[in-house]
Scaffold this motif. Structure first.
Motif, short mmCIF file in Angstrom:
data_model
loop_
_atom_site.label_atom_id
_atom_site.label_comp_id
_atom_site.label_asym_id
_atom_site.label_seq_id
_atom_site.Cartn_x
_atom_site.Cartn_y
_atom_site.Cartn_z
N SER A 361 -30.98 14.74 7.38
CA SER A 361 -31.70 15.88 6.85
C SER A 361 -31.05 16.19 5.19
CB SER A 361 -31.65 17.09 7.64
OG SER A 361 -30.43 17.64 7.74
N LEU A 362 -29.62 15.81 5.07
CA LEU A 362 -29.13 16.02 3.89
C LEU A 362 -29.31 14.84 3.01
CD1 LEU A 362 -25.43 17.15 5.11
CD2 LEU A 362 -27.24 18.38 4.41
N ASN A 363 -29.85 13.85 3.32
CA ASN A 363 -30.31 12.79 2.65
C ASN A 363 -29.07 12.18 1.63
OD1 ASN A 363 -31.75 10.59 1.61
ND2 ASN A 363 -32.97 12.00 0.25
N TRP A 368 -26.03 5.51 -1.67
CA TRP A 368 -25.74 4.11 -1.03
C TRP A 368 -26.96 3.31 -1.02
CZ3 TRP A 368 -27.52 0.79 2.58
CH2 TRP A 368 -26.87 -0.36 2.71
N ARG A 369 -28.14 3.79 -0.66
CA ARG A 369 -29.34 3.02 -0.61
C ARG A 369 -29.68 2.32 -2.04
NH1 ARG A 369 -33.24 5.75 0.18
NH2 ARG A 369 -32.52 7.91 0.92
N ASP A 370 -29.85 3.42 -2.83
CA ASP A 370 -30.24 3.12 -4.34
C ASP A 370 -29.19 2.21 -4.80
OD1 ASP A 370 -32.34 4.95 -4.32
OD2 ASP A 370 -30.98 6.56 -5.45
N ALA A 371 -27.92 2.38 -4.72
CA ALA A 371 -26.91 1.29 -5.13
C ALA A 371 -27.24 0.15 -4.54
CB ALA A 371 -25.56 1.99 -4.99
N ARG A 372 -27.14 -0.06 -3.30
CA ARG A 372 -27.36 -1.31 -2.45
C ARG A 372 -28.92 -2.25 -2.94
NH1 ARG A 372 -24.10 -4.92 -1.36
NH2 ARG A 372 -25.36 -5.43 -3.27
N THR A 373 -29.78 -1.26 -3.15
CA THR A 373 -31.43 -1.73 -3.63
C THR A 373 -31.11 -2.42 -5.11
OG1 THR A 373 -32.31 -0.54 -1.84
CG2 THR A 373 -33.62 -1.39 -3.72
N HIS A 374 -30.60 -1.49 -5.89
CA HIS A 374 -30.58 -1.77 -7.42
C HIS A 374 -29.51 -2.85 -7.89
CE1 HIS A 374 -29.38 -1.27 -11.65
NE2 HIS A 374 -30.95 -1.15 -11.69
#
Length: 403
Positions: A361-363, A368-374
């Motif tokens: 819920s805090l997201n 990390w998801r943005d960094a790992r994807t980008h």
């Protein structure tokens, strides 16, 4: 050239100089930051936020002064993207291609093309991209084709993937090969007949970039909307260095955002570990040590980003094989460091913040998801190779758009 029929945008302000660009970017970053977690969690596409970017004039700051733009330095441009990414990495990535394909026009466009498209940018029109393809041998195996017709115009046919910004764009620059195999960029209005944008992006990170599919089924393209991009790489060039500088700025921004979020969480929501003997988590010497280590990584990324931008600015003022090579190497070093800092800081956020930080819920995992994807955009291991070859043997990096 005709203006595309597309979603209207508010009247765009024209930014005067670097100082105003930086001030505007800082203000917009603060405006966009509070809603970033919810946009990511619910995949709420940032139409309103992009309209704000357009109206602010920030998307036109690279327009040359001779055409009415601020023509800001690479140093300023990198900082603009870093600031935006520290607030919302998806939102910062959307205009990356916009800037890059305006630079293609600066380099290879005719005077008439430059006058028309730079005016479009100053009016708040957005440029997306249709560049990458899936299922080909490698990233530069471009199979989309421009077929010349008897009247001198073209038909454009192919399928593009990872088309960041296309869904929000007024113009979609399409990378394609002519019948002789030479690379061109066709600037196509978003509502052109035969062009379809499919919102099918489902990446674990960068969720609201809408980096979906563009289908081109015999799209008609007038001759005056096609630019010979292959000529960009026949001599010293900054196409790759500029594009990669912005990617490095996005990674550096993610790292800065994650570090700031971690510090805020530890100060306000974390409990001290019982063995520390501290009253608050922020007093724990082991946490203080880790924050110091992370801060050094983020500062190193910021410093190399600034140095890389300076190298690009130097090369712009005196473009030679040597200055272009130095710019590419400096940007490569910044990109490697920023990518590592973004991934590490996005992960360490949980290490320093404790169990509660993992609540979905805090997201907080969006960093990390943005960094790992980008950072998967192009492999940093090859950048390290080019840096090593340059240092050891004086080998200039190759001329392509990914370095």
């Amino acid at each position: 050239m005709s203006t595309p029929v597309s979603t209207p945008v508010p009247s765009a302000h024209v930014i005067a100089d670097d100082a105003e660009a930086l001030k505007t970017a800082a203000e917009l970053a603060e405006e966009f930051r509070p809603g970033a977690a919810e946009r990511d969690a619910r995949r709420l596409l940032p139409h309103a936020e992009l309209d704000r970017l357009s109206a602010s004039g920030l998307l036109a700051v690279t327009v040359p002064a001779g055409y009415g733009g601020a023509d800001v330095s690479a140093r300023t441009l990198a900082e603009v993207f870093r600031l935006l990414a520290s607030a919302d990495a998806s939102l910062a990535q959307i205009p990356q291609s916009h800037v890059v394909y305006l630079e293609v026009l600066r380099r290879q466009g005719t005077a008439e093309q430059q006058a028309f498209f730079f005016a479009q940018a100053l009016a708040g029109r957005r440029f997306g991209n249709a560049q990458s393809e899936a299922g080909t041998r490698h990233v530069q195996d471009i199979r989309t084709r421009l077929e010349r017709r008897d009247d001198g115009s073209y038909l454009l046919t192919g399928v593009k993937h990872y088309c960041t910004g296309a869904l929000f764009a007024h113009w979609i620059p399409v990378l394609a090969r002519a019948e002789d195999g030479a690379l061109h960029v066709a600037y196509v209005p978003r509502d052109a007949p035969g062009l379809t944008v499919v919102d099918d992006w489902d990446g674990m990170g960068q969720r609201t970039t809408a980096s979906g599919t563009v289908r081109l089924d015999g799209v008609p393209v007038p001759a005056d909307r096609v630019v010979p991009h292959h000529l960009t790489f026949t001599g010293p060039q900054l196409h790759g260095a500029t594009a990669q500088l912005l990617h490095a700025a996005i990674d550096a921004g993610i790292a800065a955002g994650a570090l700031a979020q971690a510090a805020e969480f530890v100060r306000t929501a974390s409990r001290p570990w019982f063995e520390s003997g501290c009253d608050t988590a922020a007093e724990d010497p082991l946490l203080i040590q880790r924050f110091g280590e992370l801060a050094i990584r983020v500062r190193a990324a910021d410093a190399l980003l600034a140095a890389a931008a300076e190298a690009v600015d130097t090369a712009r003022g005196n473009l030679t094989d040597d200055t272009a090579a130095e710019a590419s190497i400096a940007v490569a070093a910044a990109k490697v460091t920023a990518a590592e800092a973004a991934v590490e800081t996005g992960s360490a956020l949980f290490e320093v913040s404790g169990t509660r930080s993992a609540l979905d819920s805090l997201n907080l995992h969006r960093y990390w998801r943005d960094a790992r994807t980008h950072t998967l955009h192009d492999p940093v291991r090859w950048k390290v190779q080019h840096i090593g070859r340059h240092v050891l043997n004086g080998t200039r990096p190759p001329r392509h758009g990914l370095l």
